[in-house]
Design a protein around this motif. Structure first.
Motif, PDB file in Angstrom:
ATOM      1  N   GLY A  94       0.831  -1.196   0.000  1.00  0.00           N
ATOM      2  CA  GLY A  94       0.000   0.000   0.000  1.00  0.00           C
ATOM      3  C   GLY A  94       0.864   1.244   0.000  1.00  0.00           C
ATOM      4  O   GLY A  94       1.456   1.601   1.025  1.00  0.00           O
ATOM      5  N   LEU A  95       0.976   1.896  -1.157  1.00  0.00           N
ATOM      6  CA  LEU A  95       1.824   3.083  -1.278  1.00  0.00           C
ATOM      7  C   LEU A  95       1.073   4.347  -0.871  1.00  0.00           C
ATOM      8  O   LEU A  95      -0.122   4.330  -0.619  1.00  0.00           O
ATOM      9  N   GLY A  96       1.816   5.455  -0.827  1.00  0.00           N
ATOM     10  CA  GLY A  96       1.204   6.752  -0.565  1.00  0.00           C
ATOM     11  C   GLY A  96       1.513   7.282   0.820  1.00  0.00           C
ATOM     12  O   GLY A  96       2.178   6.644   1.625  1.00  0.00           O
ATOM     13  N   ILE A 146      14.099   6.329   3.631  1.00  0.00           N
ATOM     14  CA  ILE A 146      14.458   5.168   2.811  1.00  0.00           C
ATOM     15  C   ILE A 146      13.533   5.135   1.596  1.00  0.00           C
ATOM     16  O   ILE A 146      12.314   5.266   1.730  1.00  0.00           O
ATOM     17  N   GLU A 147      14.114   4.958   0.423  1.00  0.00           N
ATOM     18  CA  GLU A 147      13.298   4.890  -0.781  1.00  0.00           C
ATOM     19  C   GLU A 147      12.370   3.669  -0.729  1.00  0.00           C
ATOM     20  O   GLU A 147      12.780   2.567  -0.358  1.00  0.00           O
ATOM     21  N   THR A 148      11.127   3.878  -1.110  1.00  0.00           N
ATOM     22  CA  THR A 148      10.126   2.816  -1.061  1.00  0.00           C
ATOM     23  C   THR A 148      10.561   1.590  -1.847  1.00  0.00           C
ATOM     24  O   THR A 148      10.394   0.453  -1.402  1.00  0.00           O
ATOM     25  N   VAL A 149      11.125   1.806  -3.020  1.00  0.00           N
ATOM     26  CA  VAL A 149      11.521   0.678  -3.858  1.00  0.00           C
ATOM     27  C   VAL A 149      12.569  -0.178  -3.162  1.00  0.00           C
ATOM     28  O   VAL A 149      12.580  -1.408  -3.299  1.00  0.00           O
ATOM     29  N   ASP A 150      13.456   0.432  -2.370  1.00  0.00           N
ATOM     30  CA  ASP A 150      14.464  -0.337  -1.634  1.00  0.00           C
ATOM     31  C   ASP A 150      13.829  -1.178  -0.538  1.00  0.00           C
ATOM     32  O   ASP A 150      14.221  -2.332  -0.305  1.00  0.00           O
ATOM     33  N   ILE A 153       0.195 -14.926   1.938  1.00  0.00           N
ATOM     34  CA  ILE A 153      -0.183 -13.558   1.605  1.00  0.00           C
ATOM     35  C   ILE A 153       0.423 -12.622   2.653  1.00  0.00           C
ATOM     36  O   ILE A 153       0.198 -12.789   3.852  1.00  0.00           O
ATOM     37  N   PHE A 154       1.188 -11.668   2.188  1.00  0.00           N
ATOM     38  CA  PHE A 154       1.852 -10.726   3.086  1.00  0.00           C
ATOM     39  C   PHE A 154       1.514  -9.305   2.639  1.00  0.00           C
ATOM     40  O   PHE A 154       1.264  -9.065   1.456  1.00  0.00           O
ATOM     41  N   LYS A 155       1.505  -8.370   3.581  1.00  0.00           N
ATOM     42  CA  LYS A 155       1.187  -6.991   3.199  1.00  0.00           C
ATOM     43  C   LYS A 155       2.130  -6.024   3.910  1.00  0.00           C
ATOM     44  O   LYS A 155       2.636  -6.297   4.991  1.00  0.00           O
ATOM     45  N   PHE A 156       2.329  -4.883   3.242  1.00  0.00           N
ATOM     46  CA  PHE A 156       3.335  -3.924   3.700  1.00  0.00           C
ATOM     47  C   PHE A 156       2.889  -2.519   3.317  1.00  0.00           C
ATOM     48  O   PHE A 156       2.417  -2.290   2.196  1.00  0.00           O
ATOM     49  N   CYS A 157       3.011  -1.585   4.264  1.00  0.00           N
ATOM     50  CA  CYS A 157       2.663  -0.186   4.007  1.00  0.00           C
ATOM     51  C   CYS A 157       3.886   0.661   4.362  1.00  0.00           C
ATOM     52  O   CYS A 157       4.114   0.979   5.536  1.00  0.00           O
ATOM     53  N   PRO A 158       4.723   1.022   3.381  1.00  0.00           N
ATOM     54  CA  PRO A 158       6.037   1.612   3.650  1.00  0.00           C
ATOM     55  C   PRO A 158       6.050   3.093   3.987  1.00  0.00           C
ATOM     56  O   PRO A 158       7.106   3.649   4.281  1.00  0.00           O
ATOM     57  N   ASN A 159       4.886   3.785   3.943  1.00  0.00           N
ATOM     58  CA  ASN A 159       4.866   5.238   4.139  1.00  0.00           C
ATOM     59  C   ASN A 159       5.661   5.909   3.007  1.00  0.00           C
ATOM     60  O   ASN A 159       5.837   5.329   1.941  1.00  0.00           O
TER      61      ASN A 159
END
Length: 253
Positions: free
Chosen positions: A96-98, A139-143, A126-132
């Motif tokens: 979940g980006l943004g 930290i860059e989201t893509v990393d 199934i795993f989920k991640f919200c990187p802020n």
């Protein structure tokens, strides 16, 4: 810069873009496939499949329309996952980006919250991640996503994010799915590395809905960095997130 495929300023029909009007709720669906590097360079689009659903009266029709849209997204997601040769037992990462602190940009967080996983099950895949965002983490989201993909042996990534549009009537009403991944921040002209097959090493599906529009797209001489959102953006984001999270949950169940 454009986020939606049919806002590129070109007549995409001559490149194979099809647009079909459905028999319910005034919905139209469009699709386009970019099959080789020559086409990719010509259209400035990545190779892959693009699907868009436009529901300009989504908020007029209520739950029946929402369920109808969710079923269409479910069918298209299933088709894309099958095309990408993703199996039921494969390990899926939902991202979940943004910026969750900005209502118009928290679609990814809302979908993240709406998807339930069985984290305690040994068979959970199934795993989920919200990187802020970068300005909150440094930290860059893509990393961050790349680290999880490699450490967790992920087989496919599904990315959700708010997009921008050039047309005010499309705010909160156009759903786009692509097999080309997504570039965090591209809608607000902050160009990062893309989360895609090339960077992750696995298939990357993206799902996006526009909730932002630049004021300069509405009126000449407006501040170029002023971004606007619908007045009912909070409830709109919640409705759209529910539609998307239900579609994803049913596809992966």
């Amino acid at each position: 810069m454009y986020d939606l495929i049919d806002e590129c300023g070109e007549d995409l029909k001559k490149y194979g873009y099809t647009l079909k009007k459905l028999d319910k709720f005034g919905i139209t669906i469009g699709s386009l496939s970019i099959e080789d590097e020559m086409e990719s360079e010509e259209h400035n689009m990545k190779c892959g499949d693009y699907f868009i659903l436009n529901a300009p009266r989504l908020y007029d029709f209520g739950l029946d329309c929402q369920v109808y849209i969710s079923d269409i997204l479910k069918e298209r997601l299933s088709h894309f996952l099958k095309t990408l040769k993703v199996r039921k037992k494969d390990r899926v990462l939902i991202v979940g980006l943004g910026n969750p602190d900005i209502t118009a940009d928290r679609l990814g967080k809302e979908v993240f919250d709406g998807i339930k996983i069985d984290a305690l099950s040994k068979n959970n895949n199934i795993f989920k991640f919200c990187p802020n965002i970068y300005f909150s983490t440094g930290i860059e989201t893509v990393d961050l996503v790349e680290m999880i993909v490699k450490c967790m042996y992920i087989d496919v990534v599904i990315i959700i994010d708010s997009l921008s549009t050039n047309e005010i009537y499309r705010l909160g009403t156009s759903f786009q799915i692509t097999t080309t991944g997504m570039t965090p921040g591209s809608g607000v002209v902050r160009f990062n590395r893309a989360i895609d097959h090339e960077s992750m090493g696995v298939p990357c599906l993206s799902i996006g809905v526009p909730f932002m529009i630049f004021a300069s797209d509405l009126k000449e001489n407006s501040p170029e960095d002023l971004i606007l959102a619908p007045k009912d953006v909070r409830s709109n984001v919640e409705i759209v997130a529910s539609i998307i999270s239900n579609a994803i949950s049913e596809v992966l169940s």
